[in-house]
Design an enzyme around this catalytic site. Sequence first.
Site, PDB file in Angstrom:
ATOM      1  N   GLU A 198      85.962  54.841 -25.326  1.00 32.55           N
ATOM      2  CA  GLU A 198      84.622  55.470 -25.628  1.00 32.55           C
ATOM      3  C   GLU A 198      84.891  56.826 -26.483  1.00 32.55           C
ATOM      4  OE1 GLU A 198      86.862  57.587 -22.179  1.00 32.55           O
ATOM      5  OE2 GLU A 198      86.264  55.649 -22.802  1.00 32.55           O
TER       6      GLU A 198
ATOM      7  N   HIS B  11      91.273  55.005 -24.201  1.00 38.50           N
ATOM      8  CA  HIS B  11      89.890  55.562 -24.145  1.00 38.50           C
ATOM      9  C   HIS B  11      89.013  54.735 -25.192  1.00 38.50           C
ATOM     10  CE1 HIS B  11      90.159  58.607 -21.015  1.00 38.50           C
ATOM     11  NE2 HIS B  11      91.346  58.698 -21.450  1.00 38.50           N
TER      12      HIS B  11
ATOM     13  N   CYS C 133      91.335  53.928 -18.356  1.00 42.86           N
ATOM     14  CA  CYS C 133      92.372  55.094 -18.275  1.00 42.86           C
ATOM     15  C   CYS C 133      92.705  54.767 -16.692  1.00 42.86           C
ATOM     16  CB  CYS C 133      91.651  56.217 -18.656  1.00 42.86           C
ATOM     17  SG  CYS C 133      92.937  57.556 -18.663  1.00 42.86           S
TER      18      CYS C 133
END
Length: 204
Positions: free
Chosen positions: A187, A185, A80
């Site tokens: 994650e 992202h 990011c």
Amino acid sequence: MIAILDYGIGNVSSIRNMLKKIGVPATITADLAVIEQAKKLILPGVGHFDYCMNQLKAAPFYDLLQQQVINNKVPVLGVCVGCQMLMESSEEGNENGLGWLKGKVIRFKKDQLPAGFKIPHMGWNDVHPAAKNGLYAGFETPRFYFVHSYHLVCDEATVVSATAQYGYEFTASVQQDNIMGVQFHPEKSHRFGMKLYENFVKNF
């Protein structure tokens, strides 16, 4: 071992948890000795570009990070704003980026977005790799979660490793040798994110 760089920014616990799910040892750290021994580095980032850069520059490992990535060619993955920081500058602020990749970060061009497209770009989006190797090995149609108002503009097209569409095509990820960055992202991207982190571990 993977070092997730701790400079007070980013979803560091979420990244570590994702790596744990795929059986990869990782530590959240600002310790110079740990970073010096790490086989790979992850540079997270969330929020304002200038704040992230100032926090990173104030971190005790800043000079070591430069040495490990530029001189020792340790693989690094920016996530990011961590990806945006790889560039030379950003329209979001006045601070210089790391400058490891040539180019800049710009805000989405509202006048080029169709009606109903809002800024920030938020949600799931297909990603189109330049080649299905490296970070994208084994993917059918990569799909990741994005939250951003700014995107990369690279001086050299060869650095762009994947694109996505939000009103117009933008850079979704970059790679130059050992330096990689993803605007999305991983994650927050479930099995797609796990696969991407697995590829980062295995292929670099």
